[in-house]
Scaffold this active site. Structure first.
Site, mmCIF file in Angstrom:
data_model
loop_
_atom_site.group_PDB
_atom_site.id
_atom_site.type_symbol
_atom_site.label_atom_id
_atom_site.label_comp_id
_atom_site.label_asym_id
_atom_site.label_seq_id
_atom_site.Cartn_x
_atom_site.Cartn_y
_atom_site.Cartn_z
ATOM 1 C CB SER A 1 79.793 28.612 118.702
ATOM 2 O OG SER A 1 80.571 29.416 119.557
ATOM 3 C CB THR B 1 85.549 26.631 121.753
ATOM 4 O OG1 THR B 1 85.479 25.625 121.087
ATOM 5 C CG2 THR B 1 85.658 26.424 123.402
ATOM 6 C CB THR C 1 82.195 24.285 122.639
ATOM 7 O OG1 THR C 1 81.636 24.506 121.356
ATOM 8 C CG2 THR C 1 82.325 22.872 122.810
ATOM 9 N NE ARG D 1 83.736 16.915 117.064
ATOM 10 C CZ ARG D 1 84.047 18.107 117.531
ATOM 11 N NH1 ARG D 1 83.163 18.782 118.467
ATOM 12 N NH2 ARG D 1 85.051 18.669 116.846
ATOM 13 C CB VAL D 2 84.061 14.219 122.836
ATOM 14 C CG1 VAL D 2 84.597 15.093 123.901
ATOM 15 C CG2 VAL D 2 82.788 13.669 123.416
ATOM 16 N N GLY D 3 84.804 17.080 120.973
ATOM 17 C CA GLY D 3 86.008 17.491 120.351
ATOM 18 C C GLY D 3 87.111 17.961 121.404
ATOM 19 C CG ASP D 4 89.257 21.546 120.859
ATOM 20 O OD1 ASP D 4 88.052 21.605 120.464
ATOM 21 O OD2 ASP D 4 89.964 22.490 120.725
ATOM 22 C CB THR E 1 88.274 28.695 119.487
ATOM 23 O OG1 THR E 1 87.257 28.564 119.272
ATOM 24 C CG2 THR E 1 89.143 29.740 118.782
ATOM 25 N N GLY E 2 88.345 26.215 117.285
ATOM 26 C CA GLY E 2 88.555 26.060 116.015
ATOM 27 C C GLY E 2 88.148 24.686 115.736
ATOM 28 C CG ASP E 3 88.871 20.772 112.523
ATOM 29 O OD1 ASP E 3 88.094 19.977 113.564
ATOM 30 O OD2 ASP E 3 88.757 20.603 111.363
ATOM 31 N N GLY E 4 88.096 21.145 116.303
ATOM 32 C CA GLY E 4 88.467 20.472 117.627
ATOM 33 C C GLY E 4 89.139 18.985 117.220
#
Length: 320
Positions: A46, A180, A198, A208-211, A231-234
């Site tokens: 990841s 992450t 990540t 797409r950009v996450g957290d 960490t997880g579903d950003g």
């Protein structure tokens, strides 16, 4: 005494960090080295090159680093063709007045800073991508489009008449298709630094950009209070700035474990099925973590190095 708390790190990486600090490196050096080593090792698949291909089969990287003394942040998102994302994030902090650079423009900045421009695709990421195409592009991140994104590949477009329905359930996506590495370092002098790296969510929509690269979401450091990383579903977690919130709870004197739990509980109210965890450490050297309990994810493992422990240790918490 130094406290290091990490998500998705191996014992070997943690030992290397301790050596960095013992040789006089700063807390920021330790964060950069730790995340950088995971980018090379492709921790968990990841992080780093050759993992989590997007809808077009490309791997892109997100990273951030934060200095809790000055509150300076350097971050990159949707970084293409550059392997050392955390290294580029540090250069953003040290050589620009900006906080976040994105996309191909961030890659050009990286090349100016001396980073090699190279292919992030591997045989493994190609095979993950082709397998996904063969499964009618399942799972994916589209909704309310035509053709039906739960049954076929795109290109998708907006329907003439919009009928909104949330069709994605947690069971359709592996809880490990986005993750992450995150770390918090609290130095002997009380200096706090944090960072994340990540390759984002597998099969994400390009762009797409996450957290992870967002200060306060992916991680947060404040030498007057402590540090946290998530960490997880950003896509869900970034809406709640969990790392910032956890540090603010610790500033008010909340125990790190309780601070982490309060943050998870807050997200649960709106997204009970979200996949996620947070680690927290305060300036007195206490640390903790919390996670949201869902099928297939009932415990969270994280690494800690602390004067209270004889050696770096893997810790486990039960999700709430």
């Amino acid at each position: 005494e130094t406290v290091i708390s990490c998500i998705s790190f191996t014992l070997l990486v943690l030992m290397k960090l301790l050596i960095v600090l013992q040789l006089g490196g700063s807390e920021l050096d330790a964060v950069e080295r730790g995340c950088g080593q995971c980018e090379i090792d492709q921790c968990d698949g990841s992080v780093g090159y050759g993992g989590s291909p997007d809808e077009s089969g490309e791997t892109t990287l997100d990273a951030m680093i934060m200095d809790g003394n000055t509150m300076d942040v350097g971050a990159v998102a949707d970084l293409r063709h550059i392997k050392n994302a955390i290294g580029v994030a540090r250069k953003v902090m040290e050589y620009t007045k900006h906080t976040l650079l994105v996309g191909e423009s961030a890659s050009l900045f990286a090349v100016r800073m001396g980073f090699p421009y190279e292919d992030l695709t591997t045989q493994k990421s190609l095979s993950v991508y082709s397998q996904w195409l063969n499964q009618s592009c399942q799972p994916n991140y589209w909704k309310n489009v035509v053709p039906d994104s739960s049954k076929s590949c795109g290109p998708y477009k907006r329907p003439e008449k919009v009928t909104c329905k949330e069709e994605q359930t947690i069971s359709q996506r592996s809880v490990h298709n986005h993750d992450t590495i995150g770390m918090v370092v609290i130095g002997e002098s009380g200096t706090v630094a944090s960072g994340t790296s990540t390759n984002g969510a597998a099969h994400k929509i390009p762009g797409r950009v996450g957290d992870s690269p967002i200060a306060g979401a992916g991680s947060y450091a404040d030498s007057t209070a402590g540090g946290a990383a998530a960490t997880g579903d950003g896509d869900v977690m970034m809406r709640f700035l969990p790392s910032y919130q956890a540090v603010e709870y610790m500033r008010m004197g909340t125990d790190p474990t309780v601070a982490c739990q309060k943050v998870i509980s807050r997200i649960q109210k709106y997204s009970p099925k979200f996949f996620g965890a947070v680690i927290c450490a305060n300036t007195t050297g206490s640390y903790g973590a919390a996670c949201n309990k869902i099928p297939g994810f009932t415990q969270f493992h994280f690494m800690v190095s602390s004067p209270l422990l004889h050696q770096p240790t893997e810790q486990v918490v039960d999700c709430i």
